[in-house]
Design a protein around this motif. Structure first.
Motif, mmCIF file in Angstrom:
data_model
loop_
_atom_site.group_PDB
_atom_site.id
_atom_site.type_symbol
_atom_site.label_atom_id
_atom_site.label_comp_id
_atom_site.label_asym_id
_atom_site.label_seq_id
_atom_site.Cartn_x
_atom_site.Cartn_y
_atom_site.Cartn_z
ATOM 1 N N GLY A 111 0.827 -1.213 0.000
ATOM 2 C CA GLY A 111 0.000 0.000 0.000
ATOM 3 C C GLY A 111 0.855 1.254 0.000
ATOM 4 O O GLY A 111 0.620 2.193 -0.774
ATOM 5 N N GLU A 112 1.891 1.268 0.854
ATOM 6 C CA GLU A 112 2.751 2.454 0.941
ATOM 7 C C GLU A 112 3.511 2.671 -0.360
ATOM 8 O O GLU A 112 3.662 3.803 -0.821
ATOM 9 N N ALA A 113 3.983 1.583 -0.956
ATOM 10 C CA ALA A 113 4.705 1.724 -2.228
ATOM 11 C C ALA A 113 3.763 2.294 -3.292
ATOM 12 O O ALA A 113 4.137 3.190 -4.059
ATOM 13 N N LEU A 114 2.531 1.795 -3.327
ATOM 14 C CA LEU A 114 1.587 2.278 -4.339
ATOM 15 C C LEU A 114 1.201 3.734 -4.075
ATOM 16 O O LEU A 114 1.048 4.525 -5.016
ATOM 17 N N GLN A 115 1.042 4.100 -2.805
ATOM 18 C CA GLN A 115 0.694 5.493 -2.488
ATOM 19 C C GLN A 115 1.790 6.437 -2.968
ATOM 20 O O GLN A 115 1.534 7.581 -3.332
ATOM 21 N N GLY A 116 3.040 5.948 -2.978
ATOM 22 C CA GLY A 116 4.160 6.789 -3.389
ATOM 23 C C GLY A 116 4.291 6.944 -4.895
ATOM 24 O O GLY A 116 5.188 7.629 -5.380
#
Lengths: 340, 340
Positions: free
Chosen positions: B332-337
């Motif tokens: 999720g964090e990678a995609l948000q970035g």
């Protein structure tokens, strides 16, 4: 489709016919190390993931080091059987078409799956008695060295000369070294990089006592190995098998060789004490010749001991190694009880 | 020989290109249960001995019970891939000769190895978009159900009607149920005994999280299975694989289904939160469609997360299941970035 060949390992059928629980039988019908090595740890990822190229390469490097194949990285295959079955296709190159009058030579008698594979594919197979009988009319020749079941060996230089004769006529030489681990001096592996029309098969499970693993190696020039790999398809060898190969093929195997030599000597002593004539063998099995072989076979079955008999040589019996001195005694006592 | 297809599982290559240790990557490039079942004990004999008929039969009976294939005993094979590669030979019957204008239909896009196997063998392959496009000119049709990578499903009755059309024209229907374990109602296994020209393939490793094991099953009428078995040769499946199949296929798998559903829901929530459009999927993977798929792929690689991209659909990305909530957050964090 030709009839399946009866191999060793049929304890279930033997127990059904002669009684006893399969696990209580003494199985001497195969040529497998009866004292398996301790299993090294298998990382969970080897079970879980599709075998990654990294694991595959580790097994190849370990195999190169163990077999001494120089520049050639042996190809892991799911048992030698899998590549035996691809040999007819190799002769048809990249076509699946095999319409041919080509003849195949198999130095015989030997492991029956070679003749079966070529015959099913429509080739004419000549069962020749010696390498000297292989000629220019043979597009491919198979020599099992040491041979199963009689233990005959052909010196390296004789096989190289055969390779060169085959090559001059555009043929291929397959040398199956399935029982070769106990006598590395017999192996052609170190010479393979100079011998373009040579294909060597090695078995992993017999020597290490891990025949259930289904693992072997092919050693040949790169384009032949690439074709085998392509035909076997991705992930043909299991992760646990690659993982065990990568660690065991780098381990010191002198204790295994020593144990096999000790077991083989004990087996031969037991057979000799029973008055049986030893006809040949390797460190992994001993072949006996006796006119009453069939009766001895049945007698041993009644004692829940399974050995290997042969349709084509009714006076032969092949004895696999016993696991320990207790099994030597059990075999010895059963043989002493045979009434001649 | 056609070029090999790039499948999932290439963490080593990805780590070489984008850095990091392979073991620290989050591998979402495959459709394998990321929470493998605990390994049942494997008896030493399964490693040591050649796989005996008894062990083979135990695996078959367990598979029949698990797949619900009625009178048909599924045939264990060393990965479905091994029998995909035999399909061309099946069409040539007992000859190894394939000289044919026969056409093959593969409902596409789908798992690429079907087209590759038939094309290499000289067949013309029609990549059809739906089962309705399969006609009397097709000697064999392949439907992956549910389909990989888009998760399309075809109802049982529609596939039975297709089977009957194929049969009327002398053709065969192959239904690959590799991702079928999570939705047994979609399976044709229970109907197979009434459908003589049907061949079903099942995968063992994806659902149980044991893809390294190399095990699958074929379900078809007896003479087809006998031919596969003959061509694979003796002992094609390893002893450990047969042993695990015999115990796991008799175990209660509801906890596995529950865990996969939970992981799948978490993955879909993570993807939806990142604004990605879900195009399809199964309980074992989710397919996303996005015009910037290639950039997202590279962005994720920089975060050491590997997903699956497709040469033939540049806007698709397939996400395998994350193993736990920590991995959900990492994804999720990678995609948000990702900067749109």
């Amino acid at each position: 489709m030709s009839a399946p060949i009866v191999h060793g390992g049929g304890i279930t059928a033997a127990a059904a016919a002669f009684g006893g629980r399969p696990e209580d039988w003494l199985d001497l019908s195969t040529g497998i190390n009866p004292c398996p090595v301790a299993l090294p740890d298998i990382p969970p990822g080897a079970w879980h993931r599709l075998p990654d190229r990294h694991l595959f390469d580790e097994a190849r490097f370990a195999a190169r080091s163990h077999y001494g194949s120089g520049e050639i990285l042996p190809l892991p295959v799911p048992g030698t059987q899998s590549v035996i079955q691809l040999l007819p296709r190799l002769l048809s190159q990249d076509r699946q078409v095999v319409v041919t009058d080509d003849r195949i030579a198999v130095v015989s008698p030997t492991y029956g799956e070679y003749a079966r594979a070529f015959t099913s594919a429509g080739f004419a197979v000549d069962a020749v008695g010696d390498v000297a009988e292989i000629g220019g009319e043979h597009r491919l020749a198979v020599v099992v060295n040491p041979n199963n079941p009689d233990g005959r060996v052909w010196p390296v230089e004789m096989l190289i000369a055969l390779h060169d004769r085959m090559t001059a006529a555009g043929g291929l030489l397959v040398v199956d070294e399935a029982f070769g681990d106990t006598d590395p001096a017999l192996s052609l592996a170190a010479r393979a990089q100079e011998l373009p029309n040579l294909i060597i098969f090695r078995s992993f499970g017999k020597f290490f006592g891990l025949a259930g693993l289904r693992l072997g190696f092919a050693i040949a020039r790169e384009d032949i190995l690439a074709r085998f790999e392509n035909w076997l398809g991705p992930w043909a060898v299991s992760g646990p098998a690659l993982s065990l190969a990568a660690s065991l093929l780098r381990s010191d195997v002198s204790a295994i060789r020593h144990s096999l030599d000790e077991r083989s000597a004990a087996l031969q002593a037991t057979l000799a004490s029973a008055g049986l004539r030893i006809r040949g063998g390797t460190a992994l099995f001993t072949l006996v010749a006796d006119s009453r072989a069939s009766d001895i076979y049945t007698h041993l079955c009644r004692h829940h001991i399974l050995v290997r008999k042969f349709d084509y040589a009714l006076d032969w019996l092949r004895f696999g190694l016993t696991p320990d001195p207790a099994a030597d005694r059990r075999l010895g006592e059963a043989l002493q009880g045979f009434e001649r």
